[in-house]
Scaffold this motif. Structure first.
Motif, short mmCIF file in Angstrom:
data_model
loop_
_atom_site.label_atom_id
_atom_site.label_comp_id
_atom_site.label_asym_id
_atom_site.label_seq_id
_atom_site.Cartn_x
_atom_site.Cartn_y
_atom_site.Cartn_z
N MET A 275 -17.45 58.27 -19.89
CA MET A 275 -16.62 57.07 -19.85
C MET A 275 -16.50 56.53 -21.26
SD MET A 275 -18.28 55.10 -16.62
CE MET A 275 -19.55 56.07 -15.80
N MET A 276 -15.30 56.09 -21.60
CA MET A 276 -15.06 55.53 -22.92
C MET A 276 -14.23 54.26 -22.75
SD MET A 276 -14.19 59.10 -24.82
CE MET A 276 -14.70 58.75 -26.49
N PHE A 277 -14.64 53.22 -23.43
CA PHE A 277 -13.96 51.94 -23.35
C PHE A 277 -13.67 51.46 -24.77
CE2 PHE A 277 -16.84 52.38 -19.81
CZ PHE A 277 -16.09 52.00 -18.70
N ASN A 278 -12.50 50.89 -25.00
CA ASN A 278 -12.21 50.37 -26.33
C ASN A 278 -12.43 48.85 -26.35
OD1 ASN A 278 -9.85 50.16 -24.71
ND2 ASN A 278 -8.57 49.99 -26.53
N ILE A 279 -13.67 48.50 -26.04
CA ILE A 279 -14.10 47.11 -26.07
C ILE A 279 -15.59 47.08 -26.42
CG2 ILE A 279 -14.62 47.02 -23.60
CD1 ILE A 279 -13.49 44.08 -23.72
N ASP A 280 -16.03 45.96 -26.98
CA ASP A 280 -17.45 45.81 -27.28
C ASP A 280 -18.30 46.06 -26.04
OD1 ASP A 280 -17.01 45.09 -29.91
OD2 ASP A 280 -17.29 42.95 -29.59
N PRO A 281 -19.52 46.55 -26.23
CA PRO A 281 -20.40 46.74 -25.08
C PRO A 281 -20.74 45.40 -24.44
CG PRO A 281 -21.62 47.00 -27.11
CD PRO A 281 -20.17 46.86 -27.49
N ASP A 282 -20.97 45.45 -23.14
CA ASP A 282 -21.25 44.25 -22.38
C ASP A 282 -22.10 44.65 -21.18
OD1 ASP A 282 -21.13 42.08 -20.59
OD2 ASP A 282 -19.07 41.59 -21.12
N ARG A 283 -23.03 43.83 -20.80
CA ARG A 283 -23.87 44.11 -19.63
C ARG A 283 -23.04 44.27 -18.36
NH1 ARG A 283 -28.88 45.59 -20.60
NH2 ARG A 283 -29.93 44.37 -22.17
N GLN A 284 -21.81 43.80 -18.37
CA GLN A 284 -20.96 43.87 -17.19
C GLN A 284 -20.11 45.14 -17.14
OE1 GLN A 284 -21.49 41.53 -14.84
NE2 GLN A 284 -23.02 40.82 -16.30
N MET A 285 -20.33 46.08 -18.07
CA MET A 285 -19.56 47.32 -18.06
C MET A 285 -19.74 48.00 -16.70
SD MET A 285 -18.18 47.34 -21.10
CE MET A 285 -17.70 48.85 -21.81
N PRO A 286 -18.68 48.56 -16.15
CA PRO A 286 -18.75 49.10 -14.78
C PRO A 286 -19.30 50.52 -14.66
CG PRO A 286 -16.53 49.30 -15.62
CD PRO A 286 -17.33 48.59 -16.69
N PHE A 287 -20.29 50.88 -15.49
CA PHE A 287 -20.84 52.23 -15.44
C PHE A 287 -21.28 52.62 -14.04
CE2 PHE A 287 -22.28 51.14 -19.95
CZ PHE A 287 -21.20 51.74 -20.55
N ALA A 288 -22.12 51.80 -13.43
CA ALA A 288 -22.69 52.12 -12.12
C ALA A 288 -21.60 52.24 -11.06
CB ALA A 288 -23.73 51.08 -11.71
N GLU A 289 -20.64 51.34 -11.06
CA GLU A 289 -19.59 51.37 -10.06
C GLU A 289 -18.74 52.63 -10.18
OE1 GLU A 289 -20.31 48.85 -12.08
OE2 GLU A 289 -20.82 47.16 -10.77
N ILE A 290 -18.42 53.01 -11.40
CA ILE A 290 -17.62 54.22 -11.61
C ILE A 290 -18.41 55.45 -11.19
CG2 ILE A 290 -16.53 55.68 -13.37
CD1 ILE A 290 -15.76 53.03 -14.81
N GLN A 291 -19.68 55.53 -11.60
CA GLN A 291 -20.52 56.66 -11.19
C GLN A 291 -20.58 56.77 -9.68
OE1 GLN A 291 -23.80 56.81 -14.68
NE2 GLN A 291 -24.56 56.42 -12.70
N ARG A 292 -20.85 55.64 -9.03
CA ARG A 292 -20.99 55.65 -7.57
C ARG A 292 -19.70 56.12 -6.91
NH1 ARG A 292 -23.59 51.10 -7.37
NH2 ARG A 292 -25.62 52.10 -7.51
N ALA A 293 -18.55 55.69 -7.41
CA ALA A 293 -17.27 56.12 -6.84
C ALA A 293 -17.07 57.62 -7.00
CB ALA A 293 -16.12 55.35 -7.50
N ILE A 294 -17.40 58.15 -8.17
CA ILE A 294 -17.25 59.59 -8.40
C ILE A 294 -18.24 60.38 -7.56
CG2 ILE A 294 -17.50 61.43 -10.13
CD1 ILE A 294 -16.37 59.37 -12.19
N LEU A 295 -19.48 59.94 -7.50
CA LEU A 295 -20.48 60.65 -6.70
C LEU A 295 -20.10 60.67 -5.22
CD1 LEU A 295 -23.73 59.37 -8.40
CD2 LEU A 295 -22.92 61.74 -8.35
N ALA A 296 -19.44 59.63 -4.74
CA ALA A 296 -19.06 59.55 -3.34
C ALA A 296 -17.99 60.56 -2.98
CB ALA A 296 -18.59 58.14 -2.99
#
Length: 185
Positions: free
Chosen positions: A159-180
């Motif tokens: 995953m690549m985002f063109n924004i500063d890092p933030d604790r709210q980045m949706p890493f877990a949600e995206i992973q969970r959607a792909i794993l499903a």
């Protein structure tokens, strides 16, 4: 690869892994379709400004490479597929490192894992939804990247985002959607 300039070692690894869109970045390079980096204004959703400029000319191994999500996935496939390291070296890379005071190298904020993650030689190792997860995240002002592999599934996600890092980045949600949607759920 030892005893040579870092850029030459990177070039050899890039060739070995057959990466097509990865290179050592230099501030003088013109890169077609490069995304501008952004930062939130006053941490307010939907209010952006251009991120502070950071020259990558002296970043070294910590961030000198530019790449694409497809090449990041290709890198992990080559690394996990035995094309980059000897098996003993790869096992060592996955082993938990030891700090100078003898404690294990652990991260409690690694986005690849739920809970703590061990830190090996350049990789974080943890679990996500019961699966072993191995990866790393990185950022500079205006850009955030994340790469994780689930060895049991033989699945890598970049995953690549063109924004500063933030604790709210949706890493877990995206992973969970792909794993499903992947077989084996």
């Amino acid at each position: 690869m030892g005893g040579q300039p870092l850029s030459r070692a990177f070039d050899e690894l890039i060739d070995q892994a057959r990466l097509k869109q990865t290179a050592a970045d230099r501030s003088i390079d013109v890169v077609p379709h490069r995304a501008d980096g952004y930062a939130l204004i006053d941490a307010l959703a939907g209010r952006f400004r251009k991120a502070d400029y950071v020259s990558m000319d002296n970043a070294g191994g910590a961030g000198v490479l530019r790449s694409t999500s497809a090449d990041l996935v290709q890198w992990h496939q080559a690394l996990f597929g035995g094309q980059i390291l000897k098996p003993a070296s790869f096992r060592q890379m996955l082993a938990t490192g030891t700090l100078n005071d003898g404690r294990p190298a652990i991260r409690d904020d690694a986005p690849i894992a739920q809970g703590t993650a061990a830190y090996g030689f350049g990789l974080e190792i943890g679990t996500f939804d019961g699966l072993m997860a191995v990866g790393h995240a990185g950022s500079i002002p205006g850009y955030t990247a994340y790469l994780v592999t689930f060895p049991a599934r033989r699945l890598s996600i970049a995953m690549m985002f063109n924004i500063d890092p933030d604790r709210q980045m949706p890493f877990a949600e995206i992973q969970r959607a792909i794993l499903a949607i992947e077989p084996g759920v």
